[in-house]
Design an enzyme around this catalytic site. Structure first.
Site, PDB file in Angstrom:
ATOM      1  N   SER A 137       0.828  -1.223  -0.043  1.00  0.00           N
ATOM      2  CA  SER A 137       0.051  -0.003   0.002  1.00  0.00           C
ATOM      3  C   SER A 137       0.803   1.077   0.097  1.00  0.00           C
ATOM      4  O   SER A 137       2.121   1.194   0.617  1.00  0.00           O
ATOM      5  CB  SER A 137      -0.771   0.190   1.318  1.00  0.00           C
ATOM      6  OG  SER A 137      -1.976  -1.196   1.311  1.00  0.00           O
ATOM      7  N   SER A 171       2.263  -3.189   8.370  1.00  0.00           N
ATOM      8  CA  SER A 171       2.040  -4.049   9.529  1.00  0.00           C
ATOM      9  C   SER A 171       3.716  -4.765   9.677  1.00  0.00           C
ATOM     10  O   SER A 171       4.322  -5.250   8.667  1.00  0.00           O
ATOM     11  CB  SER A 171       1.310  -5.182   9.525  1.00  0.00           C
ATOM     12  OG  SER A 171       0.097  -4.507   9.141  1.00  0.00           O
ATOM     13  N   GLU A 254      -3.266 -13.711   1.040  1.00  0.00           N
ATOM     14  CA  GLU A 254      -3.567 -12.820   2.086  1.00  0.00           C
ATOM     15  C   GLU A 254      -4.917 -13.038   2.679  1.00  0.00           C
ATOM     16  O   GLU A 254      -5.203 -13.319   3.955  1.00  0.00           O
ATOM     17  CB  GLU A 254      -3.288 -11.571   1.661  1.00  0.00           C
ATOM     18  CG  GLU A 254      -3.598 -10.366   2.860  1.00  0.00           C
ATOM     19  CD  GLU A 254      -3.041  -9.103   2.388  1.00  0.00           C
ATOM     20  OE1 GLU A 254      -2.993  -8.842   1.273  1.00  0.00           O
ATOM     21  OE2 GLU A 254      -3.080  -8.182   3.174  1.00  0.00           O
ATOM     22  N   GLU A 387     -15.806  -3.310   0.796  1.00  0.00           N
ATOM     23  CA  GLU A 387     -16.233  -2.864  -0.361  1.00  0.00           C
ATOM     24  C   GLU A 387     -15.642  -3.450  -1.598  1.00  0.00           C
ATOM     25  O   GLU A 387     -16.452  -3.878  -2.664  1.00  0.00           O
ATOM     26  CB  GLU A 387     -16.178  -1.436  -0.477  1.00  0.00           C
ATOM     27  CG  GLU A 387     -17.214  -0.605   0.536  1.00  0.00           C
ATOM     28  CD  GLU A 387     -16.510  -0.272   1.851  1.00  0.00           C
ATOM     29  OE1 GLU A 387     -15.055  -0.836   2.042  1.00  0.00           O
ATOM     30  OE2 GLU A 387     -16.941   0.210   2.866  1.00  0.00           O
TER      31      GLU A 387
END
Ligand SMILES: Cc1cc2nc3c(=O)[nH]c(=O)nc-3n(C[C@H](O)[C@H](O)[C@H](O)COP(=O)(O)OP(=O)(O)OC[C@H]3O[C@@H](n4cnc5c(N)ncnc54)[C@H](O)[C@@H]3O)c2cc1C
Length: 417
Positions: A137, A171, A254, A387
């Site tokens: 990300s 993370s 994942e 979503e």
């Protein structure tokens, strides 16, 4: 905006379904495990030595090839080994602490790594000597991961890649030794095509990790700044420009690893609520009872569905079912933790500790109800938002029309940002 992808990754190959697999039976595996335990009694063997020996004996993940921690056996037989080792009091490799390595880096390395990469990385990854994180990300490239802007430029003289950019929400970056990284290697190509996948050394001086404090007070994830990070070409995973395809394998795994954890009956988030219900009759009302029962049943359905998904995986590759699983996991965690806070009334509003911490794992059941409530908010974002997962289920399971993706064929450098 296009969704983070799912679906079978072309070019990935699953576990070796060869003669070795056919010959591995539960009885044979039980015998091997007993022999292993006799040679390495858990009581007299150091934890790391035990885990290394277990890997070398092919009892780490039995469906991986021989020499890489496995025996080329059917994945479903892993339970035979795990049960016998657990009964003997053997140490485990703390899968929660090394979840990104086990759940995401390892299957991607297995599918796309060179022999050298597999031999170099899989053993310390499984033993837990090297923790992994995921540098995917970016600010402006989350759900639309293919829009990422971190650049990797090849240095002619050495063949190394020089990486510059910023990642976010990473993370475990503060405890990681290695990272899986996607970077743009050709901005002139459409966004899905000019991406390459790398293995990044987090101890490189160009890697800067800064904590990001979360709603829980702890900083379990980070911003990561990459400045002139030098990655040797030997640490490229897959071909130049094949990064999107490689990343799809990671992302599918994942979702399964987030939503499909193995739990005992009444395990996970439902456990503390059910215990509270039994211990504190004064907190009960009829309406709360109805809700608890509904959630208990949903949790059991989710647990069994995860089990079925794991069995399905044993026979092939992860598909959109993993997205459905992750969706239910997020919804359930949020509803169950909400009920727990409500059940406790005023006491449920107390929070155990706001001290800034840098945990190396997310421990839902080791903290209070307030922690569970706040941390579960992230469940519907991490690993792809609900979503986006609904879009995937709509398109790939229900066959509904796809979202318009006007920017799919434009060169990345010409996209509006
Ligand atoms: C606890 C936690 C841990 C994380 N760990 C990592 C990690 O280790 N490594 C890593 O790389 N990333 C990590 N992430 C990042 C995570 O994968 C992203 O936050 C996620 O993919 C969403 O991206 P975004 O934050 O950019 O939101 P955006 O993509 O900007 O989305 C904002 C909102 O718009 C909605 N939306 C966007 N596009 C669509 C669409 N097409 N249709 C419908 N709705 C849409 C989203 O669902 C969301 O509600 C973590 C996130 C969390 C919360």
């Amino acid at each position: 905006m296009s969704a983070r992808p799912t679906g079978p990754a072309a070019g990935s190959h699953g576990p070796d379904a060869t003669a070795a697999a056919a010959s591995a039976s539960p009885a044979e595996l039980r015998r091997r495990t007993e022999e292993f335990l006799a040679a390495h009694p858990p009581a007299d063997t150091g934890r790391t030595d035990f885990l290394r020996a277990r890997f070398d004996a092919g009892l780490a993940w039995v469906h991986y090839p021989e020499g890489l921690g496995g025996l080329g056996a059917p994945r479903a037989l892993q339970a035979v080994v795990d049960t016998a080792l657990e009964a003997a009091g053997a140490p485990d490799n703390d899968p929660r602490r090394i979840g990104i390595g086990l759940g995401m880096a390892a299957p991607t390395l297995l599918a796309y790594g060179t022999e050298e990469q597999k031999r170099r990385f899989l053993r310390p990854l499984w033993v837990g000597e090297e923790v992994w994180c995921q540098l995917f990300s970016e600010p402006g490239a989350g759900s639309d991961l293919a829009a990422l802007g971190t650049r990797a430029v090849r240095e002619e003289a050495t063949g190394d890649w020089i990486v510059d950019g910023q990642k976010v929400w990473t993370s475990s970056a503060h405890v990681a030794r290695w990272a899986i990284l996607v970077a743009r290697t050709d901005p002139a190509l459409p966004k899905h095509q000019g991406i390459t996948y790398f293995l990044c050394d987090m101890t490189d001086p160009g890697v800067e990790v800064r904590p990001l404090r979360q709603i829980t007070g702890e900083a379990e994830f980070n911003e990561v700044f990459l400045t002139g990070v030098r990655i040797p070409d030997a640490h490229r995973l897959g071909a130049v420009g094949q990064g999107w395809e490689v990343a799809r394998t990671t992302l599918m795994n994942e979702r399964v690893s987030i939503g499909g954890m193995r739990l005992p009956r009444e395990g996970g988030m439902i456990a503390p609520v059910a215990a509270l219900w039994r211990e504190r009759p004064e907190l009960r009302t009829h309406a709360l009872h109805e809700r608890l029962l509904e959630l208990w049943v949903d949790a059991e359905v989710a647990r069994l569905t995860a089990e079925r998904l794991r069995q399905q995986l044993a026979a092939g590759r992860p598909g959109p079912e993993g997205s459905g699983m992750k969706l239910s996991f997020a919804r359930l965690n949020q509803e169950i933790s909400g009920l727990e806070v409500e059940l406790r009334g005023e006491e449920g509003l107390l929070y155990d500790d706001w001290t800034m911490r840098r945990p190396d794992l997310v421990d839902f059941t080791g903290r209070g109800a307030g922690y569970r409530y706040l941390r579960s908010k992230g469940n519907s974002i991490e690993g792809g938002t609900s979503e986006i997962l609904l879009n995937i289920v709509a398109e790939r399971v229900l066959g509904l029309p796809a979202e318009p993706r006007d920017d799919k064929d434009l060169p990345w450098k010409d996209l509006a940002r």
